[in-house]
Write a protein that holds these residues in place. Sequence first.
Motif, PDB file in Angstrom:
ATOM      1  N   GLU A  19      -1.969  10.087  10.893  1.00  0.00           N
ATOM      2  CA  GLU A  19      -2.259  11.423   9.562  1.00  0.00           C
ATOM      3  C   GLU A  19      -0.696  10.817   8.298  1.00  0.00           C
ATOM      4  OE1 GLU A  19      -1.933  15.019  11.379  1.00  0.00           O
ATOM      5  OE2 GLU A  19      -4.337  15.395  12.833  1.00  0.00           O
ATOM      6  N   TRP A  20      -1.445  11.007   7.141  1.00  0.00           N
ATOM      7  CA  TRP A  20      -0.411  11.008   5.447  1.00  0.00           C
ATOM      8  C   TRP A  20      -0.624  11.512   4.527  1.00  0.00           C
ATOM      9  CZ3 TRP A  20       2.441   6.008   6.328  1.00  0.00           C
ATOM     10  CH2 TRP A  20       1.920   5.346   7.034  1.00  0.00           C
ATOM     11  N   PRO A  21      -0.232  12.255   4.277  1.00  0.00           N
ATOM     12  CA  PRO A  21       0.274  13.297   3.594  1.00  0.00           C
ATOM     13  C   PRO A  21      -0.554  12.787   2.271  1.00  0.00           C
ATOM     14  CG  PRO A  21       2.316  12.060   3.302  1.00  0.00           C
ATOM     15  CD  PRO A  21       1.396  11.303   4.540  1.00  0.00           C
ATOM     16  N   LYS A  22      -1.249  13.369   1.947  1.00  0.00           N
ATOM     17  CA  LYS A  22      -2.414  13.441   0.373  1.00  0.00           C
ATOM     18  C   LYS A  22      -1.021  12.745  -0.477  1.00  0.00           C
ATOM     19  CE  LYS A  22      -5.629  15.219  -2.951  1.00  0.00           C
ATOM     20  NZ  LYS A  22      -6.731  15.817  -2.980  1.00  0.00           N
ATOM     21  N   PRO A  23      -1.796  11.916  -0.802  1.00  0.00           N
ATOM     22  CA  PRO A  23      -1.209  11.253  -1.773  1.00  0.00           C
ATOM     23  C   PRO A  23      -1.027  11.716  -3.549  1.00  0.00           C
ATOM     24  CG  PRO A  23      -2.265   9.120  -1.397  1.00  0.00           C
ATOM     25  CD  PRO A  23      -2.067  10.403  -0.409  1.00  0.00           C
ATOM     26  N   HIS A  24       0.110  11.526  -3.847  1.00  0.00           N
ATOM     27  CA  HIS A  24      -0.467  12.879  -5.944  1.00  0.00           C
ATOM     28  C   HIS A  24       1.027  12.165  -6.253  1.00  0.00           C
ATOM     29  CE1 HIS A  24       3.267  15.535  -4.834  1.00  0.00           C
ATOM     30  NE2 HIS A  24       2.604  15.209  -2.951  1.00  0.00           N
ATOM     31  N   GLN A  25       0.631  12.424  -7.455  1.00  0.00           N
ATOM     32  CA  GLN A  25       1.757  11.590  -8.499  1.00  0.00           C
ATOM     33  C   GLN A  25       3.058  13.099  -8.633  1.00  0.00           C
ATOM     34  OE1 GLN A  25       1.894   9.848 -10.980  1.00  0.00           O
ATOM     35  NE2 GLN A  25       0.572   9.165 -10.109  1.00  0.00           N
ATOM     36  N   PRO A  26       4.343  12.336  -8.742  1.00  0.00           N
ATOM     37  CA  PRO A  26       4.968  13.839  -8.486  1.00  0.00           C
ATOM     38  C   PRO A  26       5.236  15.223  -9.949  1.00  0.00           C
ATOM     39  CG  PRO A  26       6.132  11.371  -9.401  1.00  0.00           C
ATOM     40  CD  PRO A  26       4.768  11.544  -9.583  1.00  0.00           C
ATOM     41  N   LYS A  27       5.089  16.411  -9.277  1.00  0.00           N
ATOM     42  CA  LYS A  27       5.228  16.876 -10.131  1.00  0.00           C
ATOM     43  C   LYS A  27       6.866  18.203 -10.551  1.00  0.00           C
ATOM     44  CE  LYS A  27       0.382  18.619  -8.005  1.00  0.00           C
ATOM     45  NZ  LYS A  27       0.771  17.470  -7.525  1.00  0.00           N
ATOM     46  N   ALA A  69       0.813  -1.276  -0.052  1.00  0.00           N
ATOM     47  CA  ALA A  69       0.000  -0.688   0.100  1.00  0.00           C
ATOM     48  C   ALA A  69       0.763   1.570  -0.146  1.00  0.00           C
ATOM     49  CB  ALA A  69      -1.136   0.374   1.353  1.00  0.00           C
ATOM     50  N   LEU A  70       1.581   1.439   0.647  1.00  0.00           N
ATOM     51  CA  LEU A  70       3.156   2.130   0.607  1.00  0.00           C
ATOM     52  C   LEU A  70       3.260   3.112  -0.806  1.00  0.00           C
ATOM     53  CD1 LEU A  70       4.377   1.837   4.504  1.00  0.00           C
ATOM     54  CD2 LEU A  70       2.780   3.672   3.922  1.00  0.00           C
ATOM     55  N   HIS A  71       3.274   1.496  -1.275  1.00  0.00           N
ATOM     56  CA  HIS A  71       4.357   1.975  -2.358  1.00  0.00           C
ATOM     57  C   HIS A  71       3.596   2.337  -3.217  1.00  0.00           C
ATOM     58  CE1 HIS A  71       6.581   0.470  -5.896  1.00  0.00           C
ATOM     59  NE2 HIS A  71       5.258  -0.233  -6.410  1.00  0.00           N
ATOM     60  N   ASP A  72       1.946   2.263  -3.484  1.00  0.00           N
ATOM     61  CA  ASP A  72       1.054   2.522  -4.834  1.00  0.00           C
ATOM     62  C   ASP A  72       1.243   4.090  -4.380  1.00  0.00           C
ATOM     63  OD1 ASP A  72       1.530  -0.364  -5.912  1.00  0.00           O
ATOM     64  OD2 ASP A  72      -1.073  -0.865  -4.502  1.00  0.00           O
ATOM     65  N   LYS A  73       1.020   4.068  -2.624  1.00  0.00           N
ATOM     66  CA  LYS A  73       0.603   5.572  -2.598  1.00  0.00           C
ATOM     67  C   LYS A  73       1.811   6.605  -2.699  1.00  0.00           C
ATOM     68  CE  LYS A  73      -3.117   4.110   0.448  1.00  0.00           C
ATOM     69  NZ  LYS A  73      -4.070   4.880  -0.030  1.00  0.00           N
ATOM     70  N   TYR A  74       3.248   5.941  -2.310  1.00  0.00           N
ATOM     71  CA  TYR A  74       4.419   7.193  -1.848  1.00  0.00           C
ATOM     72  C   TYR A  74       5.257   6.731  -2.619  1.00  0.00           C
ATOM     73  CZ  TYR A  74       0.415   8.397   1.675  1.00  0.00           C
ATOM     74  OH  TYR A  74      -0.040   9.408   2.745  1.00  0.00           O
ATOM     75  N   ARG A  94       6.454   7.601  -6.032  1.00  0.00           N
ATOM     76  CA  ARG A  94       6.670   8.045  -6.512  1.00  0.00           C
ATOM     77  C   ARG A  94       6.517  10.000  -6.567  1.00  0.00           C
ATOM     78  NH1 ARG A  94       6.446   6.781 -12.430  1.00  0.00           N
ATOM     79  NH2 ARG A  94       5.538   9.262 -12.277  1.00  0.00           N
ATOM     80  N   GLN A  95       5.998   9.917  -5.274  1.00  0.00           N
ATOM     81  CA  GLN A  95       5.688  11.340  -4.421  1.00  0.00           C
ATOM     82  C   GLN A  95       6.994  11.349  -3.627  1.00  0.00           C
ATOM     83  OE1 GLN A  95       2.116  11.165  -2.859  1.00  0.00           O
ATOM     84  NE2 GLN A  95       3.059  12.583  -0.907  1.00  0.00           N
TER      85      GLN A  95
END
Length: 604
Positions: free
Chosen positions: A387-395, A249-254, A256-257
Motif C-alpha cells: 500500500e502506497w500513499p496517494k501521490p500529490h504535489q506538495p502543499k 518511478a518513486l522519484h516521479d511519484k514521491y 516532490r511530495q
Amino acid sequence: MARSTASIALLLLATMCPAWGWKFLSNVKMPTVKDIAQHRQAAARFGDKKLVVVTGTSSGLGRKTARALLRTGQYHVVGAVRDLDKMEAVAEIEGFDTDNFTPMHVELNSFDSVRKFCDELGDFKAGRPIDRLICNAGIYQPSLDHPKWSKDNVEQQMQVNYLSHFLMVSLLLDDVARAPEPRVILVGSVTGNDHTVGGGGVYPIADLHDLDGLKAGAKKPVAMFDGYNFDGAKAYKDSKLCLMMLANALHDKYHRQTGIAFSAIYPGCIADSPLFREKRAWFRQFFPIFMKYITGGYVSEEEAGMRLFQVAHDPRCTKSGVYWSWNGGPREGRGDAALERDGQILGGGGAGGGWDSIYENDQSDKVLDKEKAENLFKYSSLVCDAEWPKPHQPKSPCPTLKVVGAMTAAATRKEELKRMRAKPTAGRGATLVGGATTAADAVVGNTVGRVFATLQSKLLGPLPEEALTGSFEGQDDPSADDASGRRRGRFGFLRRLRRRGGAEADVLGTAAASHSVPQHTVLEGGLPLSPALAAELTAEAGHHAPAHHRTHESSARFAEGITHEARDLDNLSQEDMQAMEQRLIEAVSDGPTERRNGQAVGSA
C-alpha cells in the motif's frame, strides 16, 4: 523561565519571517506522554546519529558498506539479515562498533517476514525517522534450468532482489520522509542497462516484455515477469532492471511530495563476491582474472562498499532520480599501467576511479519506459499487497491558505451541485443531488438570491447580442418533420408543459385568443392553465379535430388527469411517458388513438 522566553522568541520570529514562520507553526503540535518517552528513549539509544537501514550486511557489498558507515561515527546502522549468527561473527571480524550497529532478522523470501521486520524496526527506533534506506541484498541463481520458489511461491531472485525491497520501501516510506535529508538507494546493475556492453552484449538480455507473467500473479508455476520459460541468469537481470525502473518511478511519484532522494547505483562488478556462490568452481576462479585484466571492470568489495557509502553520505548525492556510476569508460587507461595497478583500470563501473569519479550515468530506453514502469509498480503492489500513499504535489503549510482552500472547496462543491442534474423530491423547491438535499439553497435562492441577482443584472448591464444569439437550437431539421410539415419531437409537449410561460406564452397567447380559449382556467391543485398552455393543447392535437371543437371542459378534463404526473416527469419511465402522451391526445381529441411508428395518432 528560559524555556518560556525561547518559545516567545520563536513565535515572534515566526511572525516577522512569514516564509519560515508558517512552516514552523504548521509543524508545532502538543506532545503526548508517549511522544516524550519515545524521544528520550531515541536520544539515549542513537544520540545525534543518523539512522541507516541496510539489507544484506552479513556479506559482500552490504558488509563493506556498513563498515564504511560505522567508521564515520555519524550513523547508527541497522543490518537486516537472515542469519543473525553469521552477522555476529562478521561484526566481530570487521570490528563493528556494536553500540552503533544493530542486526535484525529478515527473510526476504517471505513477505510476512518483511512486514514483521518493519514492525520490529518501528518499535526499536522509538519514533526516530530513518535517514537512509539502502536496498542492497540480492541473490544470483544462474545455474539451474528450473526456478527455486520463495515461501510466497514467487521465483526467489525476483522476490529477494526486487519484490521484498519493493514492499519494504512501501512500509517505511513515511518514516523515511520525516528525516531532514532522506535518501532511498537501490542497488542496480549494468546487466539491467541494455545500452551498455555489459547489459546489451551478453546473453540473456534483461527484458520485461509486456509483463504478462507479473500480470498473471508471478506465482508458481509462473516464474518470469515476462511470462516466458525460466532462465536463471535472465531472472537476475530482470530483477535489476525492475529496481532501476522502481527508483525512477518513486522519484516521479514521491520526490516532490516527500523530499526523499531516490536513486539507483552500479558500484562495478565485484567478481569475487559471494553473489557468485552458485556458479561452478572454475568460474569463480577465473572470472575475477578475466574482469581484472581483460575487461577492466573489476571492483573489489572494499571499493564497491565505499561507492555505496558515498551515495549514502556525500552531499553531492542528494539529487533524486539519478543512476550513479563511477569513471568514464571500461577500457580507458589499459596497458602496462593496468598491470602495475593489479587490474585497477579506469572505466564505467571499473576500479580505481576514486571519490571524485562519480557521475550520473545514462539509462537505457527500457529503464526509462514510464508506461511500463507504471504497470510494473501497479502489478508489483498487487503481488506483494503493498500500500502506497496517494501521490500529490506538495502543499503549502500556511494556515491562511488552508482556510482559503477550505472555503474555495465548499463554494466549488455548491456550484457543482447546481450544475449536476437534480432529482425532484417530495418537498416543493428541494432537490436531491448526489445524495445531498439542497433545500436550504432553494430557500436562499428564492429570497436573498433573487435580490442579489436583480442587483447584479442592474450593475452589470444587459448581455451583448453576441452572447444571446448564435445557437443552432430550434432551427428547422427536415429529418424531424412529419408528412404535414409540422415538427414532431417525442414528448415535446410534456417538456413544454413543465416550462410554460415566458417567451412561448407570448407567442402562443395570440393563438389561444383566436381559438376562444378561456384566459384563466384553474386546474386541480390550484395550478392555472394559461392561455399559452391551452393553445398548446389545441396545437398538439390540431390535425385530429378542428380547433373550434376544443372546449374549456375538455381542456380542464385533460389537465385534471395529468396535473400530478406532470409535476414529476423526471421520475417517469419511457413507457409511462408514451402512455401519458396518448392520454393527453385522447383527452383533447375526445377519441381513441393508435400508435404508428412510435407516435400517438388520434382517430378521425
